[in-house]
Design an enzyme around this catalytic site. Structure first.
Site, PDB file in Angstrom:
ATOM      1  N   ARG A  78       1.602 -31.600 -30.085  1.00  0.00           N
ATOM      2  CA  ARG A  78       0.860 -32.875 -30.040  1.00  0.00           C
ATOM      3  C   ARG A  78       0.938 -33.636 -31.357  1.00  0.00           C
ATOM      4  O   ARG A  78       0.921 -34.864 -31.359  1.00  0.00           O
ATOM      5  CB  ARG A  78      -0.601 -32.601 -29.666  1.00  0.00           C
ATOM      6  CG  ARG A  78      -0.709 -32.230 -28.202  1.00  0.00           C
ATOM      7  CD  ARG A  78      -2.100 -31.868 -27.816  1.00  0.00           C
ATOM      8  NE  ARG A  78      -2.212 -31.822 -26.370  1.00  0.00           N
ATOM      9  CZ  ARG A  78      -3.198 -31.233 -25.721  1.00  0.00           C
ATOM     10  NH1 ARG A  78      -4.171 -30.640 -26.388  1.00  0.00           N
ATOM     11  NH2 ARG A  78      -3.240 -31.254 -24.401  1.00  0.00           N
ATOM     12  N   GLY A 120      -4.529 -33.422 -17.238  1.00  0.00           N
ATOM     13  CA  GLY A 120      -5.437 -34.155 -16.353  1.00  0.00           C
ATOM     14  C   GLY A 120      -5.088 -35.629 -16.254  1.00  0.00           C
ATOM     15  O   GLY A 120      -5.144 -36.222 -15.168  1.00  0.00           O
ATOM     16  N   GLY A 156      -0.608 -29.918 -15.809  1.00  0.00           N
ATOM     17  CA  GLY A 156      -0.975 -28.502 -15.724  1.00  0.00           C
ATOM     18  C   GLY A 156       0.147 -27.538 -16.017  1.00  0.00           C
ATOM     19  O   GLY A 156       0.867 -27.666 -16.995  1.00  0.00           O
ATOM     20  N   LYS A 178      -3.063 -24.512  -5.203  1.00  0.00           N
ATOM     21  CA  LYS A 178      -3.975 -25.021  -4.178  1.00  0.00           C
ATOM     22  C   LYS A 178      -3.639 -26.406  -3.641  1.00  0.00           C
ATOM     23  O   LYS A 178      -3.334 -27.318  -4.409  1.00  0.00           O
ATOM     24  CB  LYS A 178      -5.385 -25.094  -4.775  1.00  0.00           C
ATOM     25  CG  LYS A 178      -5.994 -23.733  -5.008  1.00  0.00           C
ATOM     26  CD  LYS A 178      -7.406 -23.903  -5.497  1.00  0.00           C
ATOM     27  CE  LYS A 178      -8.131 -22.564  -5.517  1.00  0.00           C
ATOM     28  NZ  LYS A 178      -9.465 -22.719  -6.077  1.00  0.00           N
TER      29      LYS A 178
END
Ligand code: AMP
Length: 395
Positions: free
Chosen positions: A35, A376, A353, A197
């Site tokens: 980062r 996110g 993710g 999921k």
């Protein structure tokens, strides 16, 4: 869309929201500086113009002022990466911070203390944002990782720079990459969604059905679709309450002329363990006591062909339990296929993710067109939401 090139920073103080929320080890050493490296082009451009930089960021989730979360721990690393001395002030607002910012000369860098030492930051407090705004002349947002949060430093502060605000080069690149998939992508456009999921990806799937020509549904998510269609999935993970929705997604896809590709075979394991016994089975016929943990050889071949036909590729989510070496093969082969398509001229974006972790772990970082820095924030962009941090600059 205002970017750095719309400004000349000569003799200006740039107040830059960076994302220096980096991991530290027990000795407070930075263990992954990605980062910080990603913020470098913005900082360098401003210094080269003859401006100075006031860097502000959060680090972790401190409860009030906690030394373990002080940004002073990362000063040496930031200096290392930028090759310039970095001054540090143990406040981010108030007299001391303002004095340090005021004293800054062209070519100099000041890092201010962790924004989240003040609860006003995450509350999006206007008074706190106004205090921050006093530190600089031009506001630059380069923190994609927090662009989905309406915090004081990411969103509210922009109000105090009605004309003098812009995206940093990292954030501009993130926006352009997402637009290349969602708005201006060359056809055929392929989205690959994997991971555990269905429930965490529903909004993304519904949003991208209007944009893509092909959709690969892989990973643990696939079993909810297979069971909904009447297949036997053994002990594979499944969200029974999402089976209706899965069928509805397939119907929507058909109506929208999107070709959906679901694995036809899987590697099944007799335990959720790297040393489990495995066998390749038809995904619609997984024996009781066995669970699907990776894409099978036919599926990999099928996905390879779809990937190579595509001109624009979005990848989110692994095809199997890639954290276990024995079940990483499908994800690695998919990465290889995307790398090959990219080499042939396709645009490929990886983000959100675990796919970023997988891409880094297997060394595909430089073989795809762009790897997003925001988990996110990337997922919310793919859901079609306008991120508050981005809207605040566009307003
Ligand atoms: P997500 O955060 O939704 O992208 O999901 C990533 C996770 O999905 C990783 O931790 C993978 O181990 C997991 N995953 C992928 N395929 C499977 C599978 N077949 N069974 C269980 N977990 C899976």
């Amino acid at each position: 869309m205002k970017t750095l090139s719309d400004f000349n920073f000569e003799n200006k103080k740039a107040l830059i929201r960076v994302d220096f929320n980096v991991p530290l080890n027990e000795n407070f050493e930075v263990t992954d500086a990605t980062r910080i490296v990603s913020a470098k082009p913005t900082i360098v451009k401003i210094l080269e113009d003859g401006g100075s930089c006031i860097l502000m960021s959060h680090l972790g989730r401190p409860k009030g002022v906690q030394d373990a979360f002080s940004l002073r721990h990362i000063v040496a690393k930031v200096e290392d990466i930028l090759g310039v001395e970095v001054k540090f002030v143990d406040q981010c607002v108030g007299e001391k911070a303002e004095a340090a910012a005021a004293a800054l000369q062209p070519g100099e860098i000041l890092l201010v203390e962790n924004l989240r030492f003040h609860k006003e930051e995450t509350a999006g407090d206007k008074v706190f944002a106004e205090q921050l705004s006093k530190l600089g002349d031009i506001y630059v947002n380069d923190a994609f990782g927090t662009a989905h949060r309406a915090h004081a430093s990411t969103t509210i502060v922009a109000q105090f720079f009605p004309e003098d605000k812009c995206f940093g080069s990292l954030l501009a690149q993130e926006i352009e990459s997402i637009n290349k998939v969602m708005e201006t992508g060359e056809k055929p456009i392929l989205a690959i969604l994997g991971g555990a999921k269905v429930s965490s990806k529903i909004t993304i799937i519904e949003n991208i059905l209007d944009k893509v020509d092909h959709l690969i549904i892989g990973g643990g998510m696939a079993f909810t679709f297979i069971k909904a269609q009447g297949g036997s999935i053994g002990n594979s993970i499944c969200e029974d309450d999402k089976m209706e929705l899965a069928l509805d997604i397939l119907k929507q896809a058909e109506a929208k002329n999107v070709q959906v590709h679901i694995p036809v075979d899987v590697i099944a394991a007799d335990a959720f363990s790297n040393d489990a016994n495995t066998q390749v089975v038809d995904i619609r016929n997984i024996p009781e006591g066995w669970e699907g943990v990776d894409a099978g050889p036919k599926s990999r071949e099928q996905f390879h062909e779809v990937v190579l036909q595509s001109k624009t590729i979005l990848w989110n989510g692994p095809l199997g339990v890639f954290e276990m070496e024995s079940f990483a093969g499908g994800t690695i082969e998919l990465g290889n296929s995307i790398a090959e398509a990219t080499k042939n001229g396709a645009f490929s974006l990886v983000g959100g993710g675990d796919s970023v972790a997988a891409v880094k772990q297997f060394g595909f970082e430089n073989k795809v067109s762009y790897v997003s820095t925001g988990g996110g924030a990337m997922l919310e962009s793919l859901e079609g939401k306008t991120l508050p941090g981005i809207a605040a600059i566009l307003e």
